[in-house]
Design a protein around this motif. Structure first.
Motif, PDB file in Angstrom:
ATOM      1  N   ALA A   8      -4.858 -41.621 -16.438  1.00 23.03           N
ATOM      2  CA  ALA A   8      -6.292 -41.328 -16.454  1.00 23.03           C
ATOM      3  C   ALA A   8      -6.661 -40.428 -17.623  1.00 23.03           C
ATOM      4  CB  ALA A   8      -6.700 -40.681 -15.130  1.00 23.03           C
ATOM      5  N   ALA A   9      -5.812 -39.453 -17.923  1.00 24.86           N
ATOM      6  CA  ALA A   9      -6.110 -38.529 -19.025  1.00 24.86           C
ATOM      7  C   ALA A   9      -6.015 -39.209 -20.378  1.00 24.86           C
ATOM      8  CB  ALA A   9      -5.157 -37.329 -18.972  1.00 24.86           C
ATOM      9  N   THR A  10      -5.112 -40.186 -20.514  1.00 25.98           N
ATOM     10  CA  THR A  10      -4.927 -40.841 -21.812  1.00 25.98           C
ATOM     11  C   THR A  10      -5.833 -42.050 -21.988  1.00 25.98           C
ATOM     12  OG1 THR A  10      -3.061 -42.071 -20.847  1.00 25.98           O
ATOM     13  CG2 THR A  10      -2.547 -40.060 -22.072  1.00 25.98           C
ATOM     14  N   VAL A  11      -6.004 -42.856 -20.943  1.00 26.79           N
ATOM     15  CA  VAL A  11      -6.800 -44.083 -21.043  1.00 26.79           C
ATOM     16  C   VAL A  11      -8.275 -43.803 -20.796  1.00 26.79           C
ATOM     17  CG1 VAL A  11      -7.165 -46.386 -20.094  1.00 26.79           C
ATOM     18  CG2 VAL A  11      -4.844 -45.513 -20.369  1.00 26.79           C
ATOM     19  N   ALA A  12      -8.583 -43.077 -19.709  1.00 26.79           N
ATOM     20  CA  ALA A  12      -9.974 -42.835 -19.322  1.00 26.79           C
ATOM     21  C   ALA A  12     -10.515 -41.515 -19.849  1.00 26.79           C
ATOM     22  CB  ALA A  12     -10.098 -42.872 -17.793  1.00 26.79           C
ATOM     23  N   ARG A  13      -9.702 -40.779 -20.595  1.00 28.90           N
ATOM     24  CA  ARG A  13     -10.100 -39.466 -21.131  1.00 28.90           C
ATOM     25  C   ARG A  13     -10.601 -38.569 -19.998  1.00 28.90           C
ATOM     26  NH1 ARG A  13      -7.628 -38.852 -25.491  1.00 28.90           N
ATOM     27  NH2 ARG A  13      -9.123 -37.254 -26.183  1.00 28.90           N
ATOM     28  N   ALA A  14      -9.927 -38.620 -18.861  1.00 27.80           N
ATOM     29  CA  ALA A  14     -10.321 -37.848 -17.698  1.00 27.80           C
ATOM     30  C   ALA A  14      -9.932 -36.383 -17.866  1.00 27.80           C
ATOM     31  CB  ALA A  14      -9.671 -38.418 -16.435  1.00 27.80           C
ATOM     32  N   GLU A  15     -10.634 -35.523 -17.129  1.00 33.80           N
ATOM     33  CA  GLU A  15     -10.274 -34.118 -17.017  1.00 33.80           C
ATOM     34  C   GLU A  15      -9.414 -33.965 -15.764  1.00 33.80           C
ATOM     35  OE1 GLU A  15     -10.651 -31.439 -18.780  1.00 33.80           O
ATOM     36  OE2 GLU A  15     -11.955 -32.194 -20.385  1.00 33.80           O
ATOM     37  N   VAL A  16      -8.233 -33.375 -15.910  1.00 33.81           N
ATOM     38  CA  VAL A  16      -7.283 -33.287 -14.809  1.00 33.81           C
ATOM     39  C   VAL A  16      -6.983 -31.822 -14.513  1.00 33.81           C
ATOM     40  CG1 VAL A  16      -4.976 -33.908 -14.001  1.00 33.81           C
ATOM     41  CG2 VAL A  16      -6.260 -35.513 -15.438  1.00 33.81           C
ATOM     42  N   VAL A  64      -4.938 -29.270 -11.451  1.00 34.08           N
ATOM     43  CA  VAL A  64      -4.090 -29.171 -10.262  1.00 34.08           C
ATOM     44  C   VAL A  64      -4.302 -27.794  -9.654  1.00 34.08           C
ATOM     45  CG1 VAL A  64      -2.355 -30.800 -11.099  1.00 34.08           C
ATOM     46  CG2 VAL A  64      -2.116 -28.376 -11.642  1.00 34.08           C
ATOM     47  N   PHE A  65      -4.081 -27.727  -8.347  1.00 31.69           N
ATOM     48  CA  PHE A  65      -4.268 -26.442  -7.679  1.00 31.69           C
ATOM     49  C   PHE A  65      -3.316 -26.308  -6.507  1.00 31.69           C
ATOM     50  CE2 PHE A  65      -7.217 -29.371  -5.607  1.00 31.69           C
ATOM     51  CZ  PHE A  65      -7.006 -29.133  -4.258  1.00 31.69           C
ATOM     52  N   GLY A  66      -2.836 -25.101  -6.318  1.00 30.31           N
ATOM     53  CA  GLY A  66      -2.089 -24.692  -5.143  1.00 30.31           C
ATOM     54  C   GLY A  66      -2.660 -23.366  -4.707  1.00 30.31           C
ATOM     55  N   THR A  67      -2.047 -22.292  -5.231  1.00 26.39           N
ATOM     56  CA  THR A  67      -2.634 -20.969  -5.042  1.00 26.39           C
ATOM     57  C   THR A  67      -3.539 -20.584  -6.197  1.00 26.39           C
ATOM     58  OG1 THR A  67      -0.667 -19.990  -6.056  1.00 26.39           O
ATOM     59  CG2 THR A  67      -0.688 -20.184  -3.660  1.00 26.39           C
ATOM     60  N   ARG A  68      -3.504 -21.375  -7.293  1.00 27.71           N
ATOM     61  CA  ARG A  68      -4.368 -21.120  -8.445  1.00 27.71           C
ATOM     62  C   ARG A  68      -4.777 -22.450  -9.071  1.00 27.71           C
ATOM     63  NH1 ARG A  68      -0.214 -18.105 -12.404  1.00 27.71           N
ATOM     64  NH2 ARG A  68       0.444 -17.240 -10.391  1.00 27.71           N
ATOM     65  N   LEU A  69      -5.785 -22.405  -9.923  1.00 29.09           N
ATOM     66  CA  LEU A  69      -6.284 -23.608 -10.595  1.00 29.09           C
ATOM     67  C   LEU A  69      -5.685 -23.690 -11.999  1.00 29.09           C
ATOM     68  CD1 LEU A  69      -8.438 -25.981 -10.401  1.00 29.09           C
ATOM     69  CD2 LEU A  69      -9.920 -24.470 -11.728  1.00 29.09           C
ATOM     70  N   THR A  70      -5.159 -24.872 -12.360  1.00 32.04           N
ATOM     71  CA  THR A  70      -4.560 -25.085 -13.673  1.00 32.04           C
ATOM     72  C   THR A  70      -5.143 -26.349 -14.289  1.00 32.04           C
ATOM     73  OG1 THR A  70      -2.480 -24.077 -12.930  1.00 32.04           O
ATOM     74  CG2 THR A  70      -2.410 -25.376 -14.962  1.00 32.04           C
ATOM     75  N   ARG A  71      -5.626 -26.241 -15.517  1.00 27.07           N
ATOM     76  CA  ARG A  71      -6.147 -27.417 -16.237  1.00 27.07           C
ATOM     77  C   ARG A  71      -4.998 -28.075 -17.001  1.00 27.07           C
ATOM     78  NH1 ARG A  71      -9.002 -27.986 -21.531  1.00 27.07           N
ATOM     79  NH2 ARG A  71     -10.215 -29.934 -21.416  1.00 27.07           N
ATOM     80  N   LEU A  72      -4.706 -29.344 -16.653  1.00 29.04           N
ATOM     81  CA  LEU A  72      -3.586 -30.067 -17.257  1.00 29.04           C
ATOM     82  C   LEU A  72      -4.013 -31.036 -18.348  1.00 29.04           C
ATOM     83  CD1 LEU A  72      -1.150 -31.023 -14.353  1.00 29.04           C
ATOM     84  CD2 LEU A  72      -1.027 -29.115 -15.938  1.00 29.04           C
ATOM     85  N   THR A  73      -5.301 -31.170 -18.594  1.00 33.57           N
ATOM     86  CA  THR A  73      -5.773 -32.177 -19.546  1.00 33.57           C
ATOM     87  C   THR A  73      -5.072 -32.083 -20.907  1.00 33.57           C
ATOM     88  OG1 THR A  73      -7.921 -32.108 -18.453  1.00 33.57           O
ATOM     89  CG2 THR A  73      -7.813 -33.210 -20.579  1.00 33.57           C
ATOM     90  N   PRO A  74      -4.963 -30.907 -21.534  1.00 32.90           N
ATOM     91  CA  PRO A  74      -4.327 -30.855 -22.864  1.00 32.90           C
ATOM     92  C   PRO A  74      -2.869 -31.284 -22.859  1.00 32.90           C
ATOM     93  CG  PRO A  74      -5.579 -28.846 -22.417  1.00 32.90           C
ATOM     94  CD  PRO A  74      -5.485 -29.582 -21.129  1.00 32.90           C
ATOM     95  N   VAL A  75      -2.111 -30.954 -21.812  1.00 31.04           N
ATOM     96  CA  VAL A  75      -0.685 -31.279 -21.813  1.00 31.04           C
ATOM     97  C   VAL A  75      -0.430 -32.735 -21.431  1.00 31.04           C
ATOM     98  CG1 VAL A  75      -0.060 -28.904 -21.307  1.00 31.04           C
ATOM     99  CG2 VAL A  75      -0.323 -30.515 -19.433  1.00 31.04           C
ATOM    100  N   LEU A  76      -1.359 -33.371 -20.715  1.00 23.74           N
ATOM    101  CA  LEU A  76      -1.167 -34.765 -20.316  1.00 23.74           C
ATOM    102  C   LEU A  76      -1.571 -35.750 -21.400  1.00 23.74           C
ATOM    103  CD1 LEU A  76      -2.340 -34.841 -16.581  1.00 23.74           C
ATOM    104  CD2 LEU A  76      -0.013 -34.797 -17.468  1.00 23.74           C
TER     105      LEU A  76
END
Length: 401
Positions: A245-253, A255-267
């Motif tokens: 989704a991040a590579t084909v659809a240019r989605a914003e990704v 993840v969260f558990g105890t904190r929020l992490t933006r994975l878009t740049p690394v994916l």
């Protein structure tokens, strides 16, 4: 086979070409020789790299992919040893990154058991040569089994096998109508000025009408994946899909558990292995606790209110087990629903018999969701993709609001 190609390599791909031909894919000896030359030049280091070299070189139609996958698995992924045909182990073609496939029967393999005198058991006492089409069908049925298997029951090796099927799902992406119009022969609006200008060519008679229409633009897709301990078996598979989704659809990704992490740049990298390795290093709270409402609040404060959620399709993947006050989750879901075009919640537990959204988190979130789906298998993910591209419900969200 041909000059300049080692006899070892020529023998392997000669056998591969013959097996493809027997499976119904027309591969000539010259095409097998060409593939051997391609492999010699590209020097693939893993079985996956070899797979794409062979697929690009030999296939003429997408309809041939299932048979090709079955034969490739038979020859190169350890289900059949090509050394039986040429007296030598093809060690140069074995993947260093993929663990060897277990013996038949250890993972529910559908390969027929060996019978006496070197024959395989089959209908009407078929010999080994007659049983090979059944082996190929068994391999194809293995892929079909993975389509229906629950992600929580798959091993790491099986997840690696199912990853290409996940990426193939990203064919229908959510869209929106753009504000600007462009010329279109069947447009829904007449461009009066352009029509008058064109009429000068015909002496002032507006022979041809110029019409305009609004283009379809892709909507922003925002995905928030729960990586807490209760979601860990499913989060591994969903990371494969969200890489696509991040590579084909240019989605914003996120993840969260105890904190929020933006994975878009690394994916957003072409190598899925590299992307997932970088994602693993970026998630310190993997398989820990979960604070859904707290993390959705952090998302809205940092990104959502600044425009990321406006008109977007928001996908939340979580089982809804909230350890904080569910009222916080409900308030943040309401804020997201006011800005988003569509909200889709995926709960893998929804497929369980007798499931009801009775947890505090699900009860708080459900009134602000357009869809509640399971997304627990490849087949179920197809429903999720269809929901992402659907229209917003006119009569409210998932339940009366």
């Amino acid at each position: 086979m041909s000059a300049g190609v080692p006899a070892d390599l020529a023998s392997v791909f000669g056998l591969f070409g013959r097996e493809l031909h027997r499976a119904g894919i027309p591969v000539s000896p010259s095409e097998s020789a060409q593939l051997a030359r391609v492999v010699q030049v590209c020097d693939p280091l893993t079985v996956d790299q070899l797979y794409w070299c062979a697929r690009v070189s030999l296939l003429r139609s997408p309809d041939q992919v299932p048979e090709f996958n079955a034969v490739f698995a038979l020859v190169f992924r350890g289900l059949a040893d090509v050394a039986e045909h040429r007296g030598q182990e093809p060690s140069a073609l074995r993947s260093e990154s993929r663990p060897p496939r277990q013996a038949a029967g250890e993972r529910g393999s559908e390969r027929p058991p060996a019978g006496p005198a070197g024959t395989r058991a089959g209908p009407a006492g078929e010999q080994e040569g007659d049983a090979e089409p059944h082996v190929l069908r068994a391999l194809a049925s293995s892929e079909e089994r993975l389509r229906h298997a629950d992600f929580g029951a798959l091993s790491d090796a099986e997840l690696a096998e199912v990853a290409p099927l996940l990426h193939q799902l990203l064919t229908t992406l959510p869209t929106r109508r753009s504000r600007r119009r462009h010329r279109h022969p069947r447009g829904d609006r007449l461009d009066v000025r352009a029509t008058i200008r064109r009429s000068i060519r015909s002496g002032g008679d507006p022979v041809l009408a110029v019409r305009r229409s609004r283009r379809r633009r892709p909507r922003r897709l925002v995905a928030l994946l729960d990586i807490s301990g209760s979601m860990e078996p499913y989060a591994r598979a969903w990371l494969h899909l969200l890489w696509g989704a991040a590579t084909v659809a240019r989605a914003e990704v996120f993840v969260f558990g105890t904190r929020l992490t933006r994975l878009t740049p690394v994916l957003r990298t072409r190598s899925p292995q590299q992307a997932l390795a970088r994602a693993g290093r970026a998630m310190p709270d993997w398989s820990g606790g979960t604070r859904i409402g707290h993390n959705l609040k952090a998302f809205m404060h940092r990104y959502g209110r600044s425009g990321m959620a406006h008109g977007a399709v928001v996908l939340v993947v979580s089982d809804g087990w909230e350890r904080d006050d569910p009222a916080v989750l409900g308030a943040q879901m309401e804020a997201i629903a006011r800005r988003a075009h569509r909200v889709v919640w995926v709960n893998p537990r929804a497929v369980a018999p007798g499931f009801a959204p009775d947890t505090g988190g699900m009860r708080a979130a459900l009134p602000f969701c357009d869809d509640l789906l399971s997304g627990h298998s490849v087949e179920a993910l197809a429903e999720v993709v269809a929901a992402l591209g659907g229209d917003r419900q006119v009569s409210g969200r998932h339940t009366g609001r």
